[in-house]
Design a protein around this motif. Structure first.
Motif, short mmCIF file in Angstrom:
data_model
loop_
_atom_site.label_atom_id
_atom_site.label_comp_id
_atom_site.label_asym_id
_atom_site.label_seq_id
_atom_site.Cartn_x
_atom_site.Cartn_y
_atom_site.Cartn_z
N LYS A 184 0.85 -1.19 0.00
CA LYS A 184 0.00 0.00 0.00
C LYS A 184 0.89 1.24 0.00
O LYS A 184 1.91 1.28 0.67
CB LYS A 184 -0.91 0.00 1.23
CG LYS A 184 -1.95 -1.09 1.24
CD LYS A 184 -2.84 -0.99 2.48
CE LYS A 184 -3.91 -2.08 2.49
NZ LYS A 184 -4.77 -1.99 3.71
N LEU A 185 0.49 2.24 -0.76
CA LEU A 185 1.20 3.50 -0.78
C LEU A 185 0.60 4.46 0.23
O LEU A 185 -0.61 4.41 0.47
CB LEU A 185 1.14 4.11 -2.19
CG LEU A 185 1.81 3.30 -3.30
CD1 LEU A 185 1.64 3.99 -4.64
CD2 LEU A 185 3.29 3.07 -3.01
N PRO A 186 1.41 5.30 0.87
CA PRO A 186 2.85 5.49 0.67
C PRO A 186 3.66 4.33 1.21
O PRO A 186 3.22 3.63 2.13
CB PRO A 186 3.14 6.79 1.43
CG PRO A 186 2.10 6.83 2.50
CD PRO A 186 0.87 6.24 1.89
N ALA A 187 4.85 4.12 0.64
CA ALA A 187 5.67 2.97 1.00
C ALA A 187 7.15 3.31 0.85
O ALA A 187 7.52 4.31 0.24
CB ALA A 187 5.32 1.77 0.13
N ILE A 188 7.97 2.43 1.40
CA ILE A 188 9.43 2.53 1.29
C ILE A 188 9.90 1.40 0.38
O ILE A 188 9.50 0.25 0.54
CB ILE A 188 10.13 2.37 2.66
CG1 ILE A 188 9.50 3.30 3.70
CG2 ILE A 188 11.63 2.60 2.52
CD1 ILE A 188 9.67 4.76 3.43
N VAL A 189 10.76 1.72 -0.59
CA VAL A 189 11.34 0.71 -1.48
C VAL A 189 12.86 0.81 -1.38
O VAL A 189 13.41 1.91 -1.44
CB VAL A 189 10.89 0.91 -2.94
CG1 VAL A 189 11.67 0.00 -3.89
CG2 VAL A 189 9.40 0.66 -3.09
N THR A 190 13.53 -0.33 -1.20
CA THR A 190 14.99 -0.33 -1.25
C THR A 190 15.42 -1.06 -2.52
O THR A 190 14.86 -2.10 -2.88
CB THR A 190 15.63 -1.00 -0.02
OG1 THR A 190 15.42 -2.41 -0.04
CG2 THR A 190 15.04 -0.43 1.26
N THR A 191 16.41 -0.51 -3.21
CA THR A 191 16.75 -0.97 -4.55
C THR A 191 17.89 -1.97 -4.58
O THR A 191 18.87 -1.85 -3.84
CB THR A 191 17.13 0.23 -5.44
OG1 THR A 191 18.24 0.92 -4.84
CG2 THR A 191 15.98 1.18 -5.57
N ASP A 192 17.78 -2.94 -5.48
CA ASP A 192 18.83 -3.92 -5.71
C ASP A 192 19.54 -3.56 -7.02
O ASP A 192 19.06 -2.74 -7.81
CB ASP A 192 18.25 -5.33 -5.79
CG ASP A 192 19.23 -6.37 -5.26
OD1 ASP A 192 20.45 -6.11 -5.33
OD2 ASP A 192 18.79 -7.43 -4.80
N LEU A 193 20.66 -4.22 -7.28
CA LEU A 193 21.48 -3.89 -8.45
C LEU A 193 20.76 -4.13 -9.77
O LEU A 193 21.01 -3.45 -10.75
CB LEU A 193 22.78 -4.70 -8.42
CG LEU A 193 23.86 -4.22 -7.46
CD1 LEU A 193 25.02 -5.21 -7.44
CD2 LEU A 193 24.35 -2.84 -7.83
#
Length: 249
Positions: free
Chosen positions: A170-179
């Motif tokens: 559900k937004l708002p949300a936190i996303v952490t990025t991978d390579l």
């Protein structure tokens, strides 16, 4: 939708790390610094979402010394709209960063926050998760694909031990990025010149009521020992015997 992206100034990944002579840390004087590679991926993903009409503004945030302005300007040259530098000369630990970014998020009210999964200097891999906990928001970590479904939800494909997992958050949300999320673009010379005129606000940790005093004390920093030369064996029996004498078997 507004997207907030965090960026960190770190030693360039091409530089060979050198430990200070007194063992108090890593040598940073006269060393090339650049944006953390995972944060470059975060900026690129935010820009792609903006270009597809899923977002209308990308705000870049950095916590660090005055020279971190260069890192923010790099993100602005890539295409971000404005930047916020929370200036401090302290070595800021992940929890303090998460608390500062929480204050920024509460002021900016974004629909999505994109964080690099880790910084290549300390490899903590904590800030995104801590930020989600402090805000009480959903999180999609180690993202290799981000799809905004509508204003209320997003699908995040994330890398796990067993392969790929797609979750709905559900937004708002936190996303952490991978390579493997994307390949960051290079900033063109005209955009680098334009970035100098883009707005950049300067704040301090005190503006968000955060104490950045370190909770950890570095006792000693030293380079890893050199790898010993291997030994060739003539048969399987000799290999097994060598492993037994070394205590492996």
């Amino acid at each position: 939708m507004k997207i907030v992206v965090t960026v960190k100034r770190v030693v360039d990944y091409n530089v060979k790390i050198r430990v200070k002579g007194d063992g108090t840390g890593v040598e940073l004087a006269n060393v090339k610094m650049s944006m953390n590679p995972f944060d470059e991926i975060s900026v690129e993903e935010a820009l792609r979402l903006k270009e597809t009409g899923k977002a209308d503004e990308v705000v870049v945030v950095s916590v660090g010394p005055a020279k971190a302005e260069e890192t923010i300007r790099t993100a602005l040259a890539m295409g971000a709209d404005r930047g916020i530098l929370v200036e401090t000369d302290e070595t800021v630990e992940p929890l303090a960063v998460a608390k500062i970014v929480k204050g920024v998020v509460e002021a900016e009210q974004p629909g999505l926050v994109i964080v690099g999964k880790q910084a290549i200097d300390d490899d903590s891999n904590q800030t995104g998760q801590m930020l989600a906990a402090l805000l009480g928001w959903a999180q999609g970590t180690f993202a290799s694909k981000v799809e905004i479904v509508d204003a209320s939800k997003a699908n995040i494909t994330r890398e796990v031990d067993g392969g790929l997992q797609t979750i709905e958050v559900k937004l708002p949300a936190i996303v952490t990025t991978d390579l493997r999320l994307n390949e960051p673009r290079y900033a063109s010379l005209p955009n680098i010149m334009k970035a100098k005129k883009k707005p950049l606000d300067k704040k301090s940790p005190a503006d968000y009521g955060v104490d950045v005093s370190p909770r950890l004390k570095v006792l000693k920093t030293e380079e890893p020992g050199g790898r010993k030369a291997g030994v060739k064996v003539k048969s399987v029996g000799e290999l097994v015997s060598s492993l037994k004498s070394a205590g492996v078997l």
